[in-house]
Enzyme design. Structure first.
Site, PDB file in Angstrom:
ATOM      1  N   GLU A  22       6.371   1.346   3.376  1.00  0.00           N
ATOM      2  CA  GLU A  22       6.246   2.681   2.794  1.00  0.00           C
ATOM      3  C   GLU A  22       4.792   3.155   2.837  1.00  0.00           C
ATOM      4  OE1 GLU A  22       9.931   0.842   1.968  1.00  0.00           O
ATOM      5  OE2 GLU A  22       7.950   0.066   1.466  1.00  0.00           O
ATOM      6  N   HIS A  53     -12.051   4.327  -6.450  1.00  0.00           N
ATOM      7  CA  HIS A  53     -12.929   4.112  -5.293  1.00  0.00           C
ATOM      8  C   HIS A  53     -12.429   4.767  -4.015  1.00  0.00           C
ATOM      9  CE1 HIS A  53     -14.853   0.227  -7.111  1.00  0.00           C
ATOM     10  NE2 HIS A  53     -15.105   1.316  -7.820  1.00  0.00           N
TER      11      HIS A  53
END
Length: 158
Positions: free
Chosen positions: A72, A99
């Site tokens: 996925e 991040h």
């Protein structure tokens, strides 16, 4: 927040659970399929649709769900502008936003309990990107590669 969701048969029940959880927490879930359980379905159409709709809707986030979450994530990351991260803990979900400014989270329904997966989603939705220069620079490099295929220069590479 609008949250697009897509899965395959292995992620179908978790997608339904997360859709209800999102509604109950004031979010606007958008189900990109499948809309009924089919043990023989394929994840790419649902994950690609989820990623396309997420990228096209600034400020929205996406969730793709399968057995492991690996396929996925790979599918979602084929869409230009998608930054899909596979979460296996609250910390990986947090760092994906903090991040990497991930806009899509991939979850493995066979890897986690519904409560664990829900906690990953809760962290993902409530964490903001730091926008620190080093993180923004790295994301810009990847975005440029998506656009023109040029590998960024790096020390020690020729």
């Amino acid at each position: 927040m609008r949250v697009y969701l897509g899965s395959d048969h292995a992620g179908y029940e978790l997608k339904s659970h997360l859709t209800d959880w999102l509604k109950g927490h004031g979010h606007e879930p958008v189900d990109c399929g499948p809309h009924q359980f089919d043990a023989a379905d394929d994840y790419p159409p649902y994950c690609l649709r989820t990623a396309e709709r997420t990228v096209a809707d600034p400020g929205a986030l996406g969730l793709v769900i399968g057995g492991s979450g690996n396929g996925e994530a790979i599918a979602a990351n084929k869409v230009r502008g998608a930054r899909c991260a596979l979460a296996w803990s609250e910390e990986t979900a947090r760092l994906a936003r903090l991040h990497n400014n991930a806009n899509i989270l991939s979850l493995g329904a066979r890897m986690h309990t519904p409560d664990e997966a829900t906690s990953f989603v809760a962290v993902f939705l409530t964490t903001d990107f730091t926008a620190e220069e080093r993180h923004s620079r790295r994301i810009a490099m990847l975005s440029a590669y998506e656009t023109d295929g040029t590998v960024p220069a790096a020390a020690g590479l020729e």
